[in-house]
Design an enzyme around this catalytic site. Structure first.
Site, PDB file in Angstrom:
ATOM      1  N   SER A 145      48.207  23.756  48.744  1.00 24.82           N
ATOM      2  CA  SER A 145      47.931  24.902  47.843  1.00 24.82           C
ATOM      3  C   SER A 145      48.695  25.992  49.217  1.00 24.82           C
ATOM      4  O   SER A 145      48.612  26.142  50.087  1.00 24.82           O
ATOM      5  CB  SER A 145      46.429  25.438  47.750  1.00 24.82           C
ATOM      6  OG  SER A 145      46.062  26.748  47.519  1.00 24.82           O
ATOM      7  N   TYR A 156      38.186  27.101  51.234  1.00 21.59           N
ATOM      8  CA  TYR A 156      39.291  26.226  50.423  1.00 21.59           C
ATOM      9  C   TYR A 156      39.990  25.613  51.573  1.00 21.59           C
ATOM     10  O   TYR A 156      41.274  25.544  51.637  1.00 21.59           O
ATOM     11  CB  TYR A 156      39.127  26.791  48.443  1.00 21.59           C
ATOM     12  CG  TYR A 156      40.233  26.315  48.127  1.00 21.59           C
ATOM     13  CD1 TYR A 156      40.361  25.294  47.927  1.00 21.59           C
ATOM     14  CD2 TYR A 156      41.563  27.243  47.756  1.00 21.59           C
ATOM     15  CE1 TYR A 156      41.605  24.634  46.902  1.00 21.59           C
ATOM     16  CE2 TYR A 156      41.941  26.875  46.981  1.00 21.59           C
ATOM     17  CZ  TYR A 156      41.858  25.455  46.538  1.00 21.59           C
ATOM     18  OH  TYR A 156      43.518  24.778  46.029  1.00 21.59           O
TER      19      TYR A 156
END
Length: 261
Positions: A145, A156
């Site tokens: 990501s 995250y």
């Protein structure tokens, strides 16, 4: 665009295959000739399998929890039992569960984010490597990501930073075994509403506000000032998985409208 026969005679394992990017990667790879092993803990994965088979593709589905090593081992064993080899592994499991300032995360919530977005990739790489070593070839594509630089999702972000490090270290360590390890780093992506929610508890009003702040940051940091489409994420993953990328390893390809993360 479909490249006929690009994955003919290839066995591809796709994790997180029940919806979103994973389902799209699997469906297009099947149309390009791959034999698919679809892995997810949601029973929706059987619907993707059935859709692929209805169009003449080859697919099996495996329901297991990749947040455990046992789940990763189960997925690899099912692939070998069904097709006898694994040529390509697409590690697609992950996704932020909550959006909030880091100081507002509870310790158990931090642990949950790491389990969701890092451990499945770590476990699946470990489980598949002996198979690929014995074959003398294989390709691993990790879906990372651009959120390694982002707000309201620090755990995250840390998990995806771990995937970037894993990608580069494995590529260096296993190149002599004929194994390529690469990654894409998607930015914000438009997708149909999730049938399995990212946060089963639901978001309260404050959490929705924090989510809006994260969305604004993602959009404003992209040169193109928009989210990408599913197809815009699927195509780079399959390019890196294909023999067209045979001299690419250890690379992390940002797919985020200009935001490199």
């Amino acid at each position: 665009m479909i490249f006929q026969g690009r994955f003919a005679d290839k066995v591809m394992v796709v994790t997180g295959a029940a919806q979103g990017i994973g389902a799209g990667v699997a469906t297009r790879a099947a149309a390009e000739g791959a034999s698919l092993v679809l892995v997810d803990r949601a029973d929706l994965v059987t619907e993707v399998q059935q859709a692929i088979m209805a169009t003449g593709g080859k697919a099996v589905s495996v329901q297991c929890d990749l947040e455990t090593y046992e789940g990763a081992a189960q997925a690899v064993a099912a692939a070998i039992e069904s097709f006898g080899r694994i040529d390509i592994l697409i590690n697609n499991v992950g996704g932020a569960i909550r959006m909030r300032p880091y100081a507002a995360f509870e310790p158990a919530q931090i642990d949950a984010e790491i389990r969701r977005s890092l451990m499945p990739t770590l476990y699946c790489c470990h489980a598949v490597l002996p198979i690929m070593q014995d074959q003398g070839a294989g390709t691993i594509v990790n879906v990372s990501s651009n959120a390694t630089r982002g707000i309201r999702r620090v755990p995250y972000s840390a998990a995806k930073g771990g995937i970037n490090g894993l990608t580069q270290a494995l590529a260096m360590e296993y190149a002599e075994s004929g194994i390529r390890v690469v990654a894409t780093a998607p930015g914000g992506t438009q997708a149909p509403a999730r049938r399995v929610p990212r946060n089963a508890e639901g978001d309260n009003e404050q959490e929705r506000a924090w989510m809006a702040e994260a969305v604004e940051q993602v959009t404003s940091c992209a040169f193109m000032k928009r989210y990408g489409t599913l197809e815009e994420q699927i195509a780079p993953i399959l390019f890196l998985a294909s023999d067209e990328a045979s001299y690419v390893t250890g690379s992390i390809l940002p797919v985020a409208g200009g935001d490199i993360g």
